[in-house]
Design a protein around this motif. Sequence first.
Motif, PDB file in Angstrom:
ATOM      1  N   ASP A 128      22.060  44.167  90.147  1.00 41.51           N
ATOM      2  CA  ASP A 128      22.109  42.932  90.352  1.00 41.51           C
ATOM      3  C   ASP A 128      21.602  42.148  89.981  1.00 41.51           C
ATOM      4  OD1 ASP A 128      23.996  44.592  87.719  1.00 41.51           O
ATOM      5  OD2 ASP A 128      25.564  44.199  88.911  1.00 41.51           O
ATOM      6  N   ARG A 129      21.088  42.342  91.818  1.00 38.61           N
ATOM      7  CA  ARG A 129      21.114  40.870  92.294  1.00 38.61           C
ATOM      8  C   ARG A 129      19.374  40.382  92.415  1.00 38.61           C
ATOM      9  NH1 ARG A 129      20.931  38.763  98.655  1.00 38.61           N
ATOM     10  NH2 ARG A 129      18.827  38.391  98.676  1.00 38.61           N
ATOM     11  N   THR A 130      18.214  41.520  92.038  1.00 36.96           N
ATOM     12  CA  THR A 130      17.531  41.639  91.500  1.00 36.96           C
ATOM     13  C   THR A 130      17.554  40.590  89.579  1.00 36.96           C
ATOM     14  OG1 THR A 130      16.637  43.599  92.848  1.00 36.96           O
ATOM     15  CG2 THR A 130      15.389  43.060  90.692  1.00 36.96           C
ATOM     16  N   ALA A 131      18.313  41.602  89.474  1.00 33.16           N
ATOM     17  CA  ALA A 131      18.181  41.088  87.416  1.00 33.16           C
ATOM     18  C   ALA A 131      18.696  38.862  88.021  1.00 33.16           C
ATOM     19  CB  ALA A 131      19.705  41.739  86.555  1.00 33.16           C
ATOM     20  N   TYR A 132      19.407  38.764  88.643  1.00 31.82           N
ATOM     21  CA  TYR A 132      19.562  37.643  88.603  1.00 31.82           C
ATOM     22  C   TYR A 132      18.445  37.218  89.445  1.00 31.82           C
ATOM     23  CZ  TYR A 132      20.772  33.372  91.685  1.00 31.82           C
ATOM     24  OH  TYR A 132      21.168  31.512  91.310  1.00 31.82           O
ATOM     25  N   ASP A 133      17.572  37.425  90.637  1.00 37.53           N
ATOM     26  CA  ASP A 133      16.509  36.453  90.856  1.00 37.53           C
ATOM     27  C   ASP A 133      15.663  36.089  89.527  1.00 37.53           C
ATOM     28  OD1 ASP A 133      16.771  35.730  93.455  1.00 37.53           O
ATOM     29  OD2 ASP A 133      16.482  37.452  93.872  1.00 37.53           O
ATOM     30  N   LYS A 134      15.371  37.615  88.483  1.00 36.57           N
ATOM     31  CA  LYS A 134      14.388  37.882  87.607  1.00 36.57           C
ATOM     32  C   LYS A 134      14.932  37.012  86.042  1.00 36.57           C
ATOM     33  CE  LYS A 134      13.369  41.115  84.219  1.00 36.57           C
ATOM     34  NZ  LYS A 134      13.030  42.249  84.076  1.00 36.57           N
ATOM     35  N   THR A 135      16.183  36.273  86.110  1.00 36.78           N
ATOM     36  CA  THR A 135      16.624  35.703  85.219  1.00 36.78           C
ATOM     37  C   THR A 135      17.227  34.093  85.578  1.00 36.78           C
ATOM     38  OG1 THR A 135      18.950  36.775  85.540  1.00 36.78           O
ATOM     39  CG2 THR A 135      16.934  38.056  83.707  1.00 36.78           C
ATOM     40  N   PHE A 136      17.571  34.011  86.825  1.00 37.84           N
ATOM     41  CA  PHE A 136      18.093  32.507  86.413  1.00 37.84           C
ATOM     42  C   PHE A 136      17.863  31.875  88.442  1.00 37.84           C
ATOM     43  CE2 PHE A 136      21.560  35.016  84.471  1.00 37.84           C
ATOM     44  CZ  PHE A 136      22.445  33.616  84.339  1.00 37.84           C
ATOM     45  N   ALA A 137      16.870  32.185  88.839  1.00 35.70           N
ATOM     46  CA  ALA A 137      16.877  31.791  90.000  1.00 35.70           C
ATOM     47  C   ALA A 137      15.889  30.864  89.932  1.00 35.70           C
ATOM     48  CB  ALA A 137      16.433  32.935  90.798  1.00 35.70           C
ATOM     49  N   ASP A 138      15.771  29.741  90.440  1.00 40.87           N
ATOM     50  CA  ASP A 138      14.698  28.613  90.539  1.00 40.87           C
ATOM     51  C   ASP A 138      14.526  28.187  88.716  1.00 40.87           C
ATOM     52  OD1 ASP A 138      14.117  28.489  92.731  1.00 40.87           O
ATOM     53  OD2 ASP A 138      12.216  30.087  92.634  1.00 40.87           O
ATOM     54  N   ARG A 139      15.554  28.292  87.901  1.00 39.11           N
ATOM     55  CA  ARG A 139      15.960  27.816  86.129  1.00 39.11           C
ATOM     56  C   ARG A 139      16.541  27.013  86.236  1.00 39.11           C
ATOM     57  NH1 ARG A 139      16.210  32.233  82.487  1.00 39.11           N
ATOM     58  NH2 ARG A 139      15.145  31.132  81.121  1.00 39.11           N
ATOM     59  N   LEU A 140      16.138  26.101  85.339  1.00 39.45           N
ATOM     60  CA  LEU A 140      16.721  25.147  84.818  1.00 39.45           C
ATOM     61  C   LEU A 140      18.172  25.414  84.677  1.00 39.45           C
ATOM     62  CD1 LEU A 140      14.758  22.369  82.382  1.00 39.45           C
ATOM     63  CD2 LEU A 140      15.321  21.686  84.466  1.00 39.45           C
ATOM     64  N   VAL A 141      19.509  24.326  85.195  1.00 41.72           N
ATOM     65  CA  VAL A 141      20.656  25.517  85.189  1.00 41.72           C
ATOM     66  C   VAL A 141      20.801  25.449  83.783  1.00 41.72           C
ATOM     67  CG1 VAL A 141      22.314  23.543  84.871  1.00 41.72           C
ATOM     68  CG2 VAL A 141      22.595  25.416  86.341  1.00 41.72           C
ATOM     69  N   SER A 142      20.672  25.102  82.846  1.00 39.99           N
ATOM     70  CA  SER A 142      21.021  25.187  81.076  1.00 39.99           C
ATOM     71  C   SER A 142      19.814  26.961  80.676  1.00 39.99           C
ATOM     72  CB  SER A 142      20.770  24.403  80.316  1.00 39.99           C
ATOM     73  OG  SER A 142      19.671  24.327  80.372  1.00 39.99           O
ATOM     74  N   ASP A 143      18.748  27.096  81.240  1.00 39.88           N
ATOM     75  CA  ASP A 143      17.642  28.328  80.457  1.00 39.88           C
ATOM     76  C   ASP A 143      18.920  28.988  80.775  1.00 39.88           C
ATOM     77  OD1 ASP A 143      16.292  26.096  80.308  1.00 39.88           O
ATOM     78  OD2 ASP A 143      15.028  26.647  81.330  1.00 39.88           O
ATOM     79  N   PRO A 144      18.897  29.943  81.360  1.00 43.02           N
ATOM     80  CA  PRO A 144      20.003  31.360  81.766  1.00 43.02           C
ATOM     81  C   PRO A 144      20.817  31.334  80.340  1.00 43.02           C
ATOM     82  CG  PRO A 144      19.434  30.209  83.936  1.00 43.02           C
ATOM     83  CD  PRO A 144      19.285  29.401  83.035  1.00 43.02           C
ATOM     84  N   VAL A 145      21.821  30.354  80.239  1.00 42.75           N
ATOM     85  CA  VAL A 145      22.943  30.350  79.335  1.00 42.75           C
ATOM     86  C   VAL A 145      22.614  30.369  78.333  1.00 42.75           C
ATOM     87  CG1 VAL A 145      24.912  28.564  78.984  1.00 42.75           C
ATOM     88  CG2 VAL A 145      24.579  28.512  80.308  1.00 42.75           C
ATOM     89  N   GLU A 146      21.314  29.773  78.134  1.00 42.90           N
ATOM     90  CA  GLU A 146      20.686  30.222  76.415  1.00 42.90           C
ATOM     91  C   GLU A 146      20.525  31.167  76.447  1.00 42.90           C
ATOM     92  OE1 GLU A 146      21.383  28.109  73.956  1.00 42.90           O
ATOM     93  OE2 GLU A 146      22.790  26.920  75.452  1.00 42.90           O
ATOM     94  N   ASP A 147      20.015  31.631  77.315  1.00 45.75           N
ATOM     95  CA  ASP A 147      19.280  33.125  77.421  1.00 45.75           C
ATOM     96  C   ASP A 147      20.654  34.244  76.887  1.00 45.75           C
ATOM     97  OD1 ASP A 147      16.494  32.660  78.032  1.00 45.75           O
ATOM     98  OD2 ASP A 147      16.797  33.043  79.936  1.00 45.75           O
ATOM     99  N   THR A 148      21.666  34.220  77.302  1.00 45.06           N
ATOM    100  CA  THR A 148      22.410  35.032  77.484  1.00 45.06           C
ATOM    101  C   THR A 148      23.207  34.495  76.528  1.00 45.06           C
ATOM    102  OG1 THR A 148      23.531  34.339  80.074  1.00 45.06           O
ATOM    103  CG2 THR A 148      25.292  35.071  78.469  1.00 45.06           C
ATOM    104  N   THR A 149      23.341  33.844  75.393  1.00 45.43           N
ATOM    105  CA  THR A 149      23.546  33.141  74.583  1.00 45.43           C
ATOM    106  C   THR A 149      22.606  33.872  73.306  1.00 45.43           C
ATOM    107  OG1 THR A 149      24.566  30.830  74.798  1.00 45.43           O
ATOM    108  CG2 THR A 149      24.556  31.402  72.488  1.00 45.43           C
TER     109      THR A 149
END
Length: 170
Positions: A128-149
């Motif tokens: 899960d930590r690796t998945a977080y770094d891949k999908t969230f880390a260093d990205r604009l705060v709204s981008d992973p939220v939109e990916d989740t949507t």
Amino acid sequence: MTVQAAGHTDGFHQARARLGDCLSAHGSSAHAVSIPAAETIYWACVLDEQLTSDGGYKSIRGKAKGDVMRGTRWIRNRATHALPLTVQRTGGLSLPVQLPITIAPMVVRWLRADRLPPEPPNHVDATDRTAYDKTFADRLVSDPVEDTTQWFANEHGRSAAMPASTASPA
């Protein structure tokens, strides 16, 4: 989908709208953005947990395509148990000044996992930590939220699970 999951969908969309409002009003303040960002992640995890009663959903989430949800779950757990500030403001002018000078816009991004307090030894989840770094880390705060949507709406053809919403983070 159950009535309960539909309510969680509404909660997720309302949290996204609050995050969007906050980004519009306080876009470069990590302290202001951290609460609605965390709230949105919490609602995404609640909805995800409701949908796991569907074996097909759980199976797909366990594959590489499910990294966004594994990353979402990991940062929710970090925000809950360690209480770190999981986002930071980036951009602007910083010292020491180096030539050529580039002034990037002030934005709020998710921190990399290695910048957060370490996980307790009995709660380490490297996947899960690796998945977080891949999908969230260093990205604009709204981008992973939109990916989740998009994860809820497209990946599983769950248009009923994610009704159309006009509220989108800035």
